[in-house]
Scaffold this motif. Structure first.
Motif, PDB file in Angstrom:
ATOM      1  N   VAL A 155       0.833  -1.207   0.000  1.00 25.59           N
ATOM      2  CA  VAL A 155       0.000   0.000   0.000  1.00 25.59           C
ATOM      3  C   VAL A 155       0.865   1.254   0.000  1.00 25.59           C
ATOM      4  O   VAL A 155       0.633   2.209  -0.761  1.00 25.59           O
ATOM      5  N   LEU A 156       1.897   1.259   0.837  1.00 23.08           N
ATOM      6  CA  LEU A 156       2.775   2.426   0.926  1.00 23.08           C
ATOM      7  C   LEU A 156       3.597   2.593  -0.347  1.00 23.08           C
ATOM      8  O   LEU A 156       3.842   3.728  -0.797  1.00 23.08           O
ATOM      9  N   LYS A 157       4.025   1.500  -0.946  1.00 26.46           N
ATOM     10  CA  LYS A 157       4.755   1.587  -2.206  1.00 26.46           C
ATOM     11  C   LYS A 157       3.874   2.164  -3.307  1.00 26.46           C
ATOM     12  O   LYS A 157       4.329   2.993  -4.118  1.00 26.46           O
ATOM     13  N   ALA A 158       2.627   1.720  -3.360  1.00 22.06           N
ATOM     14  CA  ALA A 158       1.708   2.244  -4.359  1.00 22.06           C
ATOM     15  C   ALA A 158       1.484   3.740  -4.154  1.00 22.06           C
ATOM     16  O   ALA A 158       1.449   4.520  -5.121  1.00 22.06           O
ATOM     17  N   ALA A 159       1.353   4.163  -2.905  1.00 25.64           N
ATOM     18  CA  ALA A 159       1.148   5.583  -2.607  1.00 25.64           C
ATOM     19  C   ALA A 159       2.356   6.424  -3.012  1.00 25.64           C
ATOM     20  O   ALA A 159       2.212   7.583  -3.439  1.00 25.64           O
ATOM     21  N   ASP A 160       3.541   5.857  -2.904  1.00 24.06           N
ATOM     22  CA  ASP A 160       4.775   6.561  -3.270  1.00 24.06           C
ATOM     23  C   ASP A 160       5.044   6.556  -4.768  1.00 24.06           C
ATOM     24  O   ASP A 160       5.940   7.265  -5.243  1.00 24.06           O
ATOM     25  N   GLY A 161       4.336   5.711  -5.497  1.00 28.30           N
ATOM     26  CA  GLY A 161       4.643   5.537  -6.910  1.00 28.30           C
ATOM     27  C   GLY A 161       5.742   4.527  -7.151  1.00 28.30           C
ATOM     28  O   GLY A 161       6.292   4.435  -8.247  1.00 28.30           O
ATOM     29  N   ARG A 162       6.063   3.729  -6.107  1.00 28.47           N
ATOM     30  CA  ARG A 162       7.123   2.720  -6.229  1.00 28.47           C
ATOM     31  C   ARG A 162       6.579   1.344  -6.556  1.00 28.47           C
ATOM     32  O   ARG A 162       7.345   0.405  -6.775  1.00 28.47           O
ATOM     33  N   GLY A 163       5.261   1.200  -6.528  1.00 30.01           N
ATOM     34  CA  GLY A 163       4.668  -0.108  -6.736  1.00 30.01           C
ATOM     35  C   GLY A 163       3.339  -0.010  -7.452  1.00 30.01           C
ATOM     36  O   GLY A 163       2.816   1.087  -7.701  1.00 30.01           O
ATOM     37  N   SER A 164       2.787  -1.155  -7.784  1.00 30.99           N
ATOM     38  CA  SER A 164       1.531  -1.218  -8.529  1.00 30.99           C
ATOM     39  C   SER A 164       0.345  -0.824  -7.656  1.00 30.99           C
ATOM     40  O   SER A 164       0.347  -1.042  -6.440  1.00 30.99           O
ATOM     41  N   ALA A 165      -0.665  -0.267  -8.293  1.00 30.12           N
ATOM     42  CA  ALA A 165      -1.907   0.054  -7.596  1.00 30.12           C
ATOM     43  C   ALA A 165      -2.550  -1.229  -7.091  1.00 30.12           C
ATOM     44  O   ALA A 165      -2.437  -2.295  -7.708  1.00 30.12           O
ATOM     45  N   THR A 166      -3.208  -1.134  -5.938  1.00 34.21           N
ATOM     46  CA  THR A 166      -3.833  -2.314  -5.326  1.00 34.21           C
ATOM     47  C   THR A 166      -5.083  -1.922  -4.560  1.00 34.21           C
ATOM     48  O   THR A 166      -5.150  -0.819  -3.974  1.00 34.21           O
ATOM     49  N   GLY A 167      -6.055  -2.812  -4.580  1.00 33.14           N
ATOM     50  CA  GLY A 167      -7.269  -2.589  -3.808  1.00 33.14           C
ATOM     51  C   GLY A 167      -7.032  -2.592  -2.314  1.00 33.14           C
ATOM     52  O   GLY A 167      -7.899  -2.173  -1.538  1.00 33.14           O
ATOM     53  N   LEU A 168      -5.851  -3.048  -1.886  1.00 31.60           N
ATOM     54  CA  LEU A 168      -5.526  -3.032  -0.462  1.00 31.60           C
ATOM     55  C   LEU A 168      -5.461  -1.609   0.082  1.00 31.60           C
ATOM     56  O   LEU A 168      -5.626  -1.394   1.287  1.00 31.60           O
TER      57      LEU A 168
END
Length: 307
Positions: A155-168
């Motif tokens: 979740v934190l990676k997605a928020a940072d733009g470091r990871g894929s978007a997730t429904g989590l």
């Protein structure tokens, strides 16, 4: 013989009395909580008092946080004995009480996935071996804390733009508040291990709904549990190994259990659900005194002496 059985984990501690039908549960204890011996003793005493149980002869403690030092195990035993009237207290890692219930005292591998992972491999003859159960900082691979921490990290990676978007992300915001400051609240939580472990439910649900990120976490968790099982089966010997699976993460209908079952089809094991719970296992050990399968894995304390 009147026995009190205790199944002590990081999320919850459960107590049962051999002469009462009631089971009582209180908050669990992790190794982050200061004087762990005192915290566990206080929790057991709290549950004892809440249930109103009669005095017992023997207490069997199966604990995720079982003391490794003899003096600390003695201190815990004395505190519990004073409150319960017991003349004997047995202290063991929860992998031992789990195995006693899961395989009804027989040989084989037991694997329980809850907040952590409890695995014990017991050959038909020879010494048993505890596998993993190294705690949330160094092990318990595939357990709820392991899964929850990876889910929140995603979740934190997605928020940072470091990871894929997730429904989590949506679920994390519902459970913990603004994702931008989620890490602050989790690190400052009174019981962070439990808080993170609870998020494993969201990971399972998201995976079942088709979320790729959550599905990847579950795939990795299943692989880690398989690795633990393989180590246990190697220890028990070449014959097909009885394998008992249990714990909140490995319910038959859970996405994690389905992934693990698929991996086990090519393994030299005979998987089944646990026969009984770890709490039942603690009572079984205390009532039967059948501890021969677990040499050197149980600390025996008696009023006036210990060994």
């Amino acid at each position: 013989m009147r026995v009190l059985g205790v199944d002590g984990g990081q999320s919850g501690i459960r107590l049962a009395h051999s002469h009462h039908a009631q089971i009582v549960e209180v908050a669990g204890v992790s190794r982050l909580e200061g004087d762990v011996v005192l915290a566990v003793a206080d929790a057991v005493i709290q549950g004892w008092q809440r249930a109103g149980f009669d005095a017992v002869d023997r207490v069997v403690l199966g604990l995720t946080t079982a003391p490794s030092e003899r003096g600390e195990a003695d201190r815990l035993s004395a505190l519990v004995a004073e409150a319960t009237g017991a003349t004997e207290v047995w202290v063991a890692d929860d992998a031992i009480t789990t195995h006693a219930g899961a395989l009804s005292g027989g040989h084989g591998v037991s694997l329980i996935a809850g907040t952590g992972v409890a695995c014990l491999a017991v050959p038909e003859s020879g010494a048993p071996r505890v596998i993993d159960g190294h705690g949330f900082l160094l092990g318990d691979a595939g357990g709820a804390f392991w899964m929850g921490s990876r889910g929140l990290a995603a979740v934190l990676k997605a928020a940072d733009g470091r990871g894929s978007a997730t429904g989590l992300t949506t679920v994390a915001a519902e459970q913990f508040g603004d994702v931008a400051t989620l890490h602050v609240r989790v690190h400052g939580a009174a019981r962070p291990v439990n808080a993170i472990a609870q998020f494993a439910r969201a990971v399972q649900d998201a995976a079942a709904a088709g979320d790729d990120v959550a599905g990847g976490i579950l795939d990795e968790a299943a692989s880690e549990l398989l690795c633990t099982i393989r180590a246990g089966a190697t220890w028990t010997g070449p014959s097909p190994t009885p394998l008992a699976l249990g714990g909140g993460l490995l319910d038959l209908r859970s996405p994690l259990r389905q992934r693990l079952d698929a991996l086990l089809t090519t393994e030299n094991v005979l998987p089944r659900n646990v026969d009984e719970s770890a709490l039942d296992g603690a009572l079984r050990l205390g009532l039967t005194g059948a501890t021969d399968r677990y040499p050197d894995l149980i600390h025996f304390w008696k009023v006036g002496t210990s060994k």
